[in-house]
Design a protein around this motif. Structure first.
Motif, PDB file in Angstrom:
ATOM      1  N   TRP A 122      -5.647   0.667  -2.114  1.00 13.41           N
ATOM      2  CA  TRP A 122      -6.219   1.249  -3.536  1.00 13.41           C
ATOM      3  C   TRP A 122      -5.782   2.629  -3.662  1.00 13.41           C
ATOM      4  N   ARG A 123      -5.124   3.352  -2.878  1.00 12.98           N
ATOM      5  CA  ARG A 123      -4.711   4.687  -3.094  1.00 12.98           C
ATOM      6  C   ARG A 123      -3.019   4.572  -3.449  1.00 12.98           C
ATOM      7  N   HIS A 124      -2.555   3.550  -3.048  1.00 13.55           N
ATOM      8  CA  HIS A 124      -1.141   3.599  -3.449  1.00 13.55           C
ATOM      9  C   HIS A 124      -0.585   2.533  -4.153  1.00 13.55           C
ATOM     10  N   VAL A 125      -1.072   1.102  -3.770  1.00 10.77           N
ATOM     11  CA  VAL A 125      -0.420   0.149  -4.347  1.00 10.77           C
ATOM     12  C   VAL A 125      -1.071   0.000  -5.815  1.00 10.77           C
ATOM     13  N   PHE A 126      -2.616   0.117  -5.694  1.00 11.59           N
ATOM     14  CA  PHE A 126      -3.296  -0.085  -7.000  1.00 11.59           C
ATOM     15  C   PHE A 126      -2.825   0.481  -8.184  1.00 11.59           C
ATOM     16  N   ARG A 127      -2.298   1.733  -8.264  1.00 12.59           N
ATOM     17  CA  ARG A 127      -1.873   2.280  -9.457  1.00 12.59           C
ATOM     18  C   ARG A 127      -0.450   1.816 -10.076  1.00 12.59           C
ATOM     19  N   ASN A 128       0.168   1.608  -9.140  1.00 13.56           N
ATOM     20  CA  ASN A 128       1.625   0.940  -9.446  1.00 13.56           C
ATOM     21  C   ASN A 128       1.864  -0.576  -9.727  1.00 13.56           C
ATOM     22  N   ALA A 129       0.570  -1.304  -9.334  1.00  9.69           N
ATOM     23  CA  ALA A 129       0.552  -2.471  -9.540  1.00  9.69           C
ATOM     24  C   ALA A 129      -0.103  -2.829 -10.718  1.00  9.69           C
ATOM     25  N   LEU A 130      -0.978  -1.879 -10.993  1.00  6.29           N
ATOM     26  CA  LEU A 130      -1.511  -2.225 -12.423  1.00  6.29           C
ATOM     27  C   LEU A 130      -0.806  -1.806 -13.723  1.00  6.29           C
TER      28      LEU A 130
ATOM     29  N   THR B 193      -4.666 -13.397 -13.635  1.00  7.99           N
ATOM     30  CA  THR B 193      -4.726 -13.690 -12.361  1.00  7.99           C
ATOM     31  C   THR B 193      -3.398 -13.524 -11.573  1.00  7.99           C
ATOM     32  N   MET B 194      -2.627 -14.601 -12.016  1.00  7.94           N
ATOM     33  CA  MET B 194      -0.939 -14.711 -11.655  1.00  7.94           C
ATOM     34  C   MET B 194      -0.303 -13.442 -11.673  1.00  7.94           C
ATOM     35  N   LEU B 195      -0.592 -12.782 -13.009  1.00  9.46           N
ATOM     36  CA  LEU B 195       0.309 -11.530 -13.242  1.00  9.46           C
ATOM     37  C   LEU B 195      -0.256 -10.291 -12.212  1.00  9.46           C
ATOM     38  N   THR B 196      -1.424 -10.126 -12.083  1.00 11.43           N
ATOM     39  CA  THR B 196      -2.117  -9.378 -10.843  1.00 11.43           C
ATOM     40  C   THR B 196      -1.638  -9.542  -9.565  1.00 11.43           C
TER      41      THR B 196
ATOM     42  N   LEU C 183       1.958  -8.034  -4.816  1.00  7.75           N
ATOM     43  CA  LEU C 183       2.871  -8.768  -3.715  1.00  7.75           C
ATOM     44  C   LEU C 183       4.139  -7.854  -3.972  1.00  7.75           C
ATOM     45  N   GLU C 184       4.459  -7.705  -5.035  1.00  7.26           N
ATOM     46  CA  GLU C 184       5.968  -6.844  -5.100  1.00  7.26           C
ATOM     47  C   GLU C 184       5.776  -5.470  -4.653  1.00  7.26           C
TER      48      GLU C 184
ATOM     49  N   ILE D 100       3.593  -4.348  -2.385  1.00  7.07           N
ATOM     50  CA  ILE D 100       2.957  -4.307  -1.140  1.00  7.07           C
ATOM     51  C   ILE D 100       4.379  -4.285  -0.013  1.00  7.07           C
ATOM     52  N   ARG D 101       5.527  -5.100  -0.718  1.00  6.14           N
ATOM     53  CA  ARG D 101       6.729  -5.213   0.255  1.00  6.14           C
ATOM     54  C   ARG D 101       7.736  -4.086  -0.204  1.00  6.14           C
ATOM     55  N   LYS D 102       7.208  -2.967  -0.804  1.00  7.07           N
ATOM     56  CA  LYS D 102       7.979  -1.894  -0.760  1.00  7.07           C
ATOM     57  C   LYS D 102       8.059  -0.970   0.206  1.00  7.07           C
ATOM     58  N   GLN D 103       9.215  -0.039   0.084  1.00  7.00           N
ATOM     59  CA  GLN D 103       9.218   0.794   1.370  1.00  7.00           C
ATOM     60  C   GLN D 103       8.043   1.825   1.420  1.00  7.00           C
ATOM     61  N   TYR D 104       7.732   2.361   0.230  1.00  5.51           N
ATOM     62  CA  TYR D 104       6.562   3.278   0.395  1.00  5.51           C
ATOM     63  C   TYR D 104       5.039   2.898   1.280  1.00  5.51           C
ATOM     64  N   VAL D 105       5.114   1.661   0.912  1.00  2.00           N
ATOM     65  CA  VAL D 105       3.785   1.133   1.532  1.00  2.00           C
ATOM     66  C   VAL D 105       4.011   0.908   3.212  1.00  2.00           C
ATOM     67  N   LEU D 106       5.305   0.604   3.507  1.00  3.34           N
ATOM     68  CA  LEU D 106       5.609   0.339   4.955  1.00  3.34           C
ATOM     69  C   LEU D 106       5.269   2.104   5.596  1.00  3.34           C
TER      70      LEU D 106
END
Length: 345
Positions: free
Chosen positions: A255-263, A224-227, A232-233, A235-241
Motif C-alpha cells: 500500500w505504501r510503495h506499490v499501490f501508487r505506481n500501479a494505479l 480487473t485485469m488491468l489492475t 504484478l509488474e 511487485i516484480r521491480k527492484q524497489y519492492v525487493l
C-alpha cells in the motif's frame, strides 16, 4: 506545462471541425432526409412523431412542388450545403445546439430531459465497477497463480463474454417475469409522486437493479485485469525487493510503495470513465428496460434523420471527449511527477 495545454487546446479545434465536417458530408448522401420523413408522415396521416416515420422515402411523389419548397425552407434545405455548414458552425460557437426537426424542442432541452436516465445507468455502473474491480485486481495480483486467481479470472471472463443485452433478457425473464422480484420497465413506479422520500429511494433502487446488473458485469473484466497486471509488474521491480529487505511488512510494501505506481494507468483513465458515465447511453439496455435515455435519443434521431439532434449531440460529446482526454493526460503528471510534457520527453 502551460505551453503543452495551449497546444492541446489549439489542436482540439481542427479535430472538432474534422468530426463535424465528416459527419455533415456523410448525412448529405443518406437517403430519406427530414423532408422525405415529413412527407411520408404526412402521407400516412400521422403528423410529427407518428409511427409512420420512414415508411417510404418516396413521399414527395404527387406533392405540390411549392409545398415541398416550403418544407425545405422550413428545415433550411433551401440553402447550399456549404452555407448550412457555416451557419451550423456559427451556431455551435455560441453553444446553441439547434432545435429538433420533429420533437419541437431545443437539443439542449432534449439532452437535459434524457440525461437523468443515462446518468443513473452510467454512474452506478462506473462506481460499482471500480469499487469491485480494483480491489479484486489487487487481490488477484497478490495471489497470482492461486486457485482464487484462476477461479475469479474464469468468472470475470465469462461475464465479459456475455453481451449485456443477452444478460438483460435473462434477468428480465427470470427475475422480472417468472419470479417477479423486480419491475420490467422504467426507473420509477407510476405512483412515484405519492411516495415518501424513503419509499422513493427504495423504489428507484428496485427499478435500477436489473439494468445496472446487465451493464456492469461486462465492465469488470478490463479494469480487473488491468489492475492485476499493473500490480504484478510493480511487485516484480527492484524497489519492492529493497523495501522487503528493509523489513517492511507485506502490507506496507503493497500500500505504501506499490499501490501508487500501479494505479497510474487506472487513475489516468478515471476522468474519462467518470465523465463518460454522465453521457453513456446504452441503446439495447434502454430499449430492453423501456428507459428513455441518451442512447435511445441518439438512435431515434439517426433513424428519423433529425439532423440538429445528431449534429448537436455529436458536437457536445466530441467537445467533452477532447477535454476529458486532456484531463486524463494531465493526470499522469499529478500521479507521477516524473512524467514531463516538455519537448524532447
Amino acid at each position: 506545462m502551460s505551453t503543452y495545454i495551449l497546444k492541446r487546446l489549439l489542436l482540439m479545434l481542427p479535430t472538432l471541425l474534422g468530426v463535424l465536417l465528416l459527419t455533415f458530408v456523410v448525412i448529405q448522401f443518406v437517403p430519406g432526409g427530414p423532408v422525405e420523413q415529413y412527407l411520408a408522415e404526412a402521407k400516412a396521416g400521422l403528423g410529427h412523431g407518428g409511427e409512420g416515420a420512414g415508411l417510404s422515402y418516396r413521399g414527395a411523389q404527387g406533392v405540390d412542388p411549392e409545398r415541398i419548397a416550403q418544407i425545405k425552407a422550413l428545415y433550411g434545405f433551401d440553402k447550399p450545403a456549404h452555407v448550412r455548414f457555416w451557419q451550423m458552425l456559427q451556431q455551435f460557437a455560441r453553444f446553441d445546439l439547434g432545435r429538433s426537426f420533429f420533437q419541437n424542442k431545443d437539443v439542449w432541452q432534449l439532452i437535459v430531459e434524457k440525461l437523468p436516465v443515462s446518468v443513473s445507468l452510467g454512474l452506478w455502473t462506473f462506481f460499482i465497477s471500480y469499487l469491485v474491480a480494483v480491489p479484486l485486481g489487487v487481490a488477484k495480483a497478490v495471489r497470482a497463480g492461486s486457485r482464487f486467481d484462476l477461479l475469479t479470472t474464469l468468472l470475470v471472463l465469462v461475464g465479459y463474454a456475455i453481451p449485456g443485452f443477452v444478460l438483460g433478457v435473462a434477468l428480465l425473464v427470470i427475475f422480472g417475469g417468472q419470479l417477479q422480484w423486480f419491475p420490467l420497465r422504467g426507473l420509477t413506479s407510476p405512483n412515484w409522486d405519492e411516495l415518501s422520500w424513503g419509499a422513493r429511494i427504495v423504489d428507484y433502487l428496485w427499478h435500477i437493479t436489473l439494468p445496472v446488473t446487465a451493464m456492469v458485469l461486462g465492465s469488470f473484466a478490463v479494469t480487473t485485469m488491468l489492475t492485476k497486471n499493473a500490480f504484478l509488474e510493480e511487485i516484480r521491480k527492484q524497489y519492492v525487493l529493497t523495501a522487503r529487505a528493509k523489513g517492511l511488512s507485506e502490507r506496507q510494501v503493497l500500500w505504501r510503495h506499490v499501490f501508487r505506481n500501479a494505479l497510474i494507468p487506472i487513475v489516468t483513465g478515471f476522468p474519462a470513465a467518470f465523465i463518460g458515465a454522465f453521457f453513456t447511453g446504452s441503446l439495447l439496455i434502454e430499449t430492453l428496460f423501456s428507459l428513455d435515455g441518451l442512447g435511445l435519443l441518439s438512435y431515434e434521431s439517426v433513424i428519423r434523420r433529425d439532423y440538429p439532434v445528431v449534429l448537436g449531440t455529436l458536437y457536445l460529446f466530441t467537445l467533452i471527449g477532447l477535454f476529458t482526454k486532456l484531463v486524463s493526460d494531465l493526470c499522469y503528471v499529478w500521479v507521477d511527477p516524473r512524467v514531463k510534457f516538455d519537448e524532447g520527453h
